[in-house]
Each structure stands twice: as structure tokens, then as C-alpha cells.
Scaffold this motif. Structure first.
Motif: not given
Lengths: 342, 309
Positions: A67-73, A262-274
Motif C-alpha cells: 500500500g505504499g505506492m502512491g505515497t512516495y515519489d 504524487p509529486n513527479r516534477d519534484s522527483a525529477i528536480a531531486f534527481m537532477d539535484f543529486m
């Protein structure tokens, strides 16, 4: 990966100003992310970060499937777990050109076997798993898996194993010279018998305190990750990390983009940051593991380049990733593990 | 019972109470149903489903989980079925570990509770308070501290060696003894508190009467005191035995995790490599059945004894 200490850390960093810029929910190993780095991410992007932590790849998979899918980016699985999650359809695909810093990935890690073409993941940290010996207690040759599975008398009963099926099985297979996903019955039976015989030499199975038992002297030998062993050596100079001639386990942890984020754009931004060299270097300086991004050398702690734990001697065998077995084969390995722990 | 005592004067209050009773109980039923019954039902259903590789269930009826528990088909899964000893051994190991911890807790807990109950009334609260102080700290922290105490190079062995009682450190950590000590220490207050409650209500003039009739101290304890405080002893034993049975912190941290206990076996099915949810659910159901049967056996004579009083 695998930075387990007894202090579980659940960081919830609230953005000081601009929550309007979005949120990001990370599912991560614990004690594996410097808090200052998340603060820097929030300061640069205005995205507020929430982080939950797990202590094994399998526990993370179980939690996501329950049930964790949809909770984490994003999540940070190890190499073989990336392949498993992709097979099970848990990972979203990163489109071409979506990550502006994708070119920073070093060529050696740009097309790994567990995620061809880096469709779902970016490199986080990599290192190795083998074992360390307290050289005050034993002064013989330590670069052999016999230390774990057929130890000399003075080490018998003073060995701590990681409580991790994948890594114990992989090292045991290297010790026997068998493939990791063997379907040869004689080999499987021999592996089963060898492990049951070796168990009487072992004091405990413990991952959380793998470092502490070596530092305190409770164990003379302990299975451990290279960065953890480097930290142990800083506290007790006689702890030496082994690179067995039979081979050792290599792993890489990766940031993956989860389906239904739920926050796909934030996830992409985080990956770019890392993928920015300075940022991922901060993780390496903290965790003492290698990174998979080019151009980070100038930001790295100079001591990292000469760490004995990450520079195998010429005699060392090959490093091997943990392999993903098919269901019928894996069932037998699960049974061997149950037999071992019975 | 309570309503009868409180409303001896008129019947109207009783009627109002009876009408409202169902509504007043609703929150309790809702919480029990949502957080206890529903999860148990989910596990019951899962135990009869087909396992999905690496965690999860496929919605096809299957008895495979129970088959795996009771029948051994060899390492490769295609041998002739024989009785499966693996899991019986694991259950048996957990049961006697928990049983021994319960006996230890009773041996220490009963005199402690008796002592507290026989102190002057105004100091009893202080004694109970002292018993509970260590339990304000999280169980994990206490278990880790226990590990530091029992280590080969820990304070206990330092003390024993410096006083010359032993020459080599006692090897306690990573043994079954360490697990039993850990379980006993973790759950001791659950033994002391119910026994204390029983002994406190005991009328000590009955002991005096027994002494006047020339009963020995041992006979007084066995035939007068013990029957009177038995409900507290039984409650204490259940409260220590049941959580010890499913414990996994003490076996993991103090016992070295070399042998599966029921708790760690079930955890492994959900969080470990095996990822066999139906088998984990089936093992939980078998454990639940065992515990329920034990409780029913203990509770039955208890109830008839209660009815007599």
C-alpha cells in the motif's frame, strides 16, 4: 545503501518559506542522507521534503507492495532490487531529455545490467560487502572466504554475520565457486550442507550492530560493508577489511522514480539535484562510499581516494553483483536460508 | 452488575441505561472491529490464497501455506511428503523460551508483589512506582542496554572476574539464557502488578486464623493464600507468556538471531527475502489458535471458580 545503526532516523524537513513550490516524499535507507543536503535542496528549489526510512531492500519492497505506492515519489533500492521493481511494474520511466544533468553520470555506471540505459534510476552510492577482521585477534591471511565459512580455531565462535539472505548466499556461492542462481541439485545440496556446518562457528546474525560488535571487540570477524568498516577502523585501528581471492559482493544504490508518484516534477528536480557533482560528493563524504557521477573529485574528501576499504589489492577476486533468480530457483535458496536459521 | 448496585432505588435509570447501552458501546466495538477483528480476518483470508513471487497474494484459493507448515517435501520441493519438523521445532523453541521466562518472572514476581502488598498502606504506591520506573524507557533501548551488561567484556563479567569468582568471562550473550533473561526482565512488571492487586485485596486475618488452627506457614501459603490470589497469578502468567511467545527483539539482540523464533519467522515472510505472505499469515493463524486454546483451558476453571465466589 545499508547504513544501519541502532538509531532509526526519520527526518521531516519542513520548508521554511515556499511550500507552494511543491513537496517531495523520499523513501530512503536511514543514516544515508546528510540533513544539510536536504536543507540545501529545499533552499534551492523551495520544495519541502519528507523522508521515511527502511532497513533492507526487502522491507522496502514489502512496504511498497502493501500500500505504499502512491505515497512516495522516489526510493533508493540496491542494484538487484531495481531490476525486481522494474519487473514488477513499480517504476516509472524517465523520458529522454527530462533530466538535464543525466550527462553527468559517469560512463561506467551509465548503462548497468540492472537498469539498461538508466530508464528508471540514477546512481546514488556504490560499494562492496565482504568482512572485516580484528587483526589483534588473528594475524594470518584474511583475504579468503574461509575466514567466514571454514574459520581457523581461534576465530571460531567469534564471527558475526549480516542478517541478510542475499549477501550471505552470494558470499557462500563465491566461497564454493558456484553460480549464484544454480539449478544443479548437487551444488545446492552442497551449499546447504556447507552453510549448516559453518553455522556452528558463528556467534550471531546482526546487521544493525555490524560495526559496533567489531569496535567493542565482541566479534573478531564481522561481515560488513566497506564504508561501515572504514568508520569502524577510525574507532579501532586494528580492524581490517578483507578482499577475498574468491571474490566479494559489489552493490550500487540508486534513486528510482516510482510509479504513481504524487509529486513527479519534484522527483525529477531531486534527481537532477543529486546528479550535481558537489551534492553527491557531500553524500560520499558523509557515508564513505563511492559515487557514480563524473567531475566530483574536487569536492571529495581527499582521504576517500586512498581508503583501504575501497581499493582492492591485486590479489582480490572479482566483485559480483547479487543476481536475481527465477521463482523456482529462489524458492530453493529461501529453503536453504530457513534450514540455516532453524 | 454495576448498574444493579447503582440503581437500587428506581427502575427508570436502569431502562435509560439499557437503551443507551448499545450506543455507548459502539465506539469500543468500532475500534475493536476496525483495528483487531478486520486485520485478523485479512490474515485469515490471506492464509488461504496463492503466494505471489516476492511478496503479495494472488486471489486463488490454495492450501499451500498450511501444506508447507505441516509437510516436508525436501530441499527441492518434490520429495515424498513427511511430517515437517522445521516449524514445529521453531514453535516448540518459542514456547519453552516463553514458558521458562514466565516461571522466572513468577518466582521473582510473586515474593516482590507479596512484599509490596504487606508494606504500610501509605508506602505501597511508592513501591509500585519504583517497579514501573524502568519501563518508562523504550523496550528496544532496555534490550540493547541488557546486551551491554551481559557482553563478554561488559560490567557483569568485569565484576565477576575482578572478584575472582570466575577466571574467564561467562559466555552469556548470544545464548538461550540471555534470551530468557531478556524476556523475563522485559515483562516482569506484568507479573508483579496483577499479583499485587490480588494480594492487596487478600484479607490477612485469614492467615492469622490458619495460624491459630496450627497450620504451618507453608500450608497457609499453599492452601489459604495461593487459592485466594490465584486469579492474579493466572493473569500475570498470561500477560508474561503471550507477549514472550511472539517476541523478536530479545531473540534477535540477545540471542544472536541464530535460530528463528515464531515472531522472527513470521516477520521474515513479510519483510525478508522469502516474501511469502500466505505462509506468514498461516503461521500467524496457527499461533493465534494455539494461544486461544491455552487461554480457554486456563480461563475455564477460572470462570467457574469466580462463579462460586
Amino acid at each position: 545503501m545499508k547504513l544501519m545503526t541502532k538509531t532509526a532516523m526519520a527526518l521531516a524537513l519542513i520548508a521554511n518559506s515556499a511550500a507552494a513550490n511543491g513537496e517531495l516524499v523520499i523513501y530512503h535507507w536511514f543514516e544515508y542522507m546528510p540533513a544539510e543536503l536536504l536543507e540545501k535542496f529545499t533552499a534551492e528549489t523551495g520544495i519541502s521534503v519528507t523522508m521515511d526510512t527502511f532497513d533492507s531492500n526487502e522491507a522496502m519492497l514489502a512496504s511498497l507492495k502493501a500500500g505504499g505506492m502512491g505515497t512516495y515519489d522516489v526510493a533508493v533500492p540496491g542494484d538487484y532490487m531495481v531490476a525486481i521493481m522494474a519487473n514488477q511494474g513499480l517504476l516509472d520511466t524517465i523520458a529522454d531529455g527530462e533530466l538535464s544533468n543525466k550527462g553527468n553520470i559517469s560512463p561506467a555506471w551509465a548503462d548497468p545490467s540492472f537498469d539498461p540505459g538508466r530508464k528508471h534510476s540514477i546512481p546514488y552510492q556504490w560499494g562492496s560487502t565482504s568482512f572485516s577482521v580484528n587483526t589483534d585477534d588473528y594475524d594470518g591471511d584474511i583475504n579468503t572466504t574461509d575466514i567466514l565459512f571454514n574459520p581457523p580455531a581461534e576465530l571460531s565462535g567469534k564471527i558475526n554475520m549480516l542478517d541478510s539472505q542475499g549477501e550471505v548466499m552470494a558470499l557462500a556461492s563465491l566461497h564454493m565457486g558456484f553460480p549464484q542462481c544454480s539449478s544443479d541439485r548437487e551444488q545446492l545440496q552442497a551449499l546447504n550442507d556447507m552453510l549448516e556446518g559453518a553455522k556452528k562457528h558463528w556467534a550471531s546474525f546482526n546487521s544493525d550492530t555490524a560495526r559496533e560488535v567489531l569496535v567493542s571487540g565482541d566479534a573478531s570477524v564481522g561481515m560488513i560493508y566497506d564504508g561501515f568498516s572504514a568508520k569502524a577502523r577510525e574507532e579501532r585501528a586494528s580492524i581490517k577489511y578483507a578482499f577475498p581471492t574468491q571474490g566479494y559482493v559489489v552493490w550500487m544504490d540508486n534513486v528510482v522514480l516510482l510509479n504513481d508518484a504524487p509529486n513527479r516534477d519534484s522527483a525529477i528536480a531531486f534527481m537532477d539535484f543529486m546528479l550535481v557533482p558537489e551534492n553527491i560528493a557531500a553524500v560520499s563524504n558523509y557515508a564513505r562510499y563511492g559515487l557514480g557521477v563524473s567531475g566530483a573529485e574536487e569536492y571529495l574528501d581527499p582521504a576517500l581516494a586512498t581508503l583501504p576499504e575501497s581499493n582492492p589489492p591485486a590479489t582480490a577476486g572479482d566483485g559480483a553483483f547479487i543476481e536475481v533468480c527465477d521463482q523456482a530457483t529462489q524458492t530453493i535458496y529461501d529453503q536453504i536460508w530457513t534450514n540455516l536459521k532453524n | 452488575m454495576a448498574s444493579g448496585n447503582g440503581t437500587t432505588g428506581g427502575s427508570s435509570t436502569t431502562d435509560v441505561y439499557n437503551k443507551a447501552r448499545h450506543w455507548l458501546l459502539m465506539p469500543s466495538w468500532a475500534i475493536l472491529g476496525t483495528f483487531v477483528l478486520a486485520p485478523v480476518c485479512v490474515m485469515l483470508i490471506y492464509s488461504f490464497l496463492t503466494k505471489e513471487f516476492r511478496g503479495g497474494v494472488i486471489w486463488d484459493f490454495s492450501l499451500a501455506a498450511y501444506d508447507q507448515f505441516f509437510f516436508d517435501r525436501g530441499l527441492f520441493g518434490d520429495g515424498d511428503p513427511t511430517l515437517q519438523w522445521t516449524y514445529i521445532t521453531i514453535f516448540w523453541r518459542s514456547i519453552w523460551q516463553a514458558g521458562l521466562a514466565t516461571v522466572l518472572a513468577l518466582l521473582i514476581g510473586f515474593p516482590t508483589a507479596y512484599y509490596i502488598a504487606t508494606r504500610p498502606e501509605n508506602t505501597r504506591a511508592l513501591w509500585v512506582f519504583l517497579i514501573t520506573i524502568p519501563y518508562w524507557v523504550n523496550l528496544l533501548i532496555r534490550t540493547v542496554s541488557m546486551k551491554f551488561l551481559l557482553r563478554d567484556e561488559g560490567p557483569l563479567n568485569d565484576l565477576l572476574m575482578s572478584t575472582g569468582l570466575v577466571d574467564d568471562p561467562l559466555r552469556i550473550i548470544n545464548t538461550n539464557l540471555a534470551v530468557q533473561l531478556g524476556l523475563f526482565y522485559s515483562y516482569l512488571p506484568f507479573m508483579v502488578l496483577p499479583i499485587y492487586a490480588s494480594v492487596e485485596r487478600y484479607n490477612f486475618t485469614m492467615s492469622e486464623a490458619a495460624a491459630d488452627l496450627y497450620a504451618s506457614k507453608w500450608n497457609t501459603l499453599r492452601r489459604i493464600v495461593l487459592p485466594a490470589v490465584k486469579p492474579g497469578v493466572v493473569a500475570g502468567c498470561i500477560l508474561v507468556f503471550v507477549p514472550s511467545l511472539g517476541a523478536f527483539l530479545a531473540p534477535d539482540l540477545l540471542g544472536g538471531a541464530k535460530n528463528f523464533m515464531i515472531g522472527s519467522l513470521i516477520e521474515e515472510q513479510f519483510k525478508g527475502n522469502a516474501g511469502n505472505w500466505p505462509f506468514g499469515a498461516a503461521a500467524s493463524m496457527i499461533l493465534l489458535t494455539l494461544v486461544m486454546s491455552v487461554l480457554l483451558i486456563i480461563a475455564r476453571p477460572q470462570r467457574s471458580a469466580g462463579a462460586k465466589i
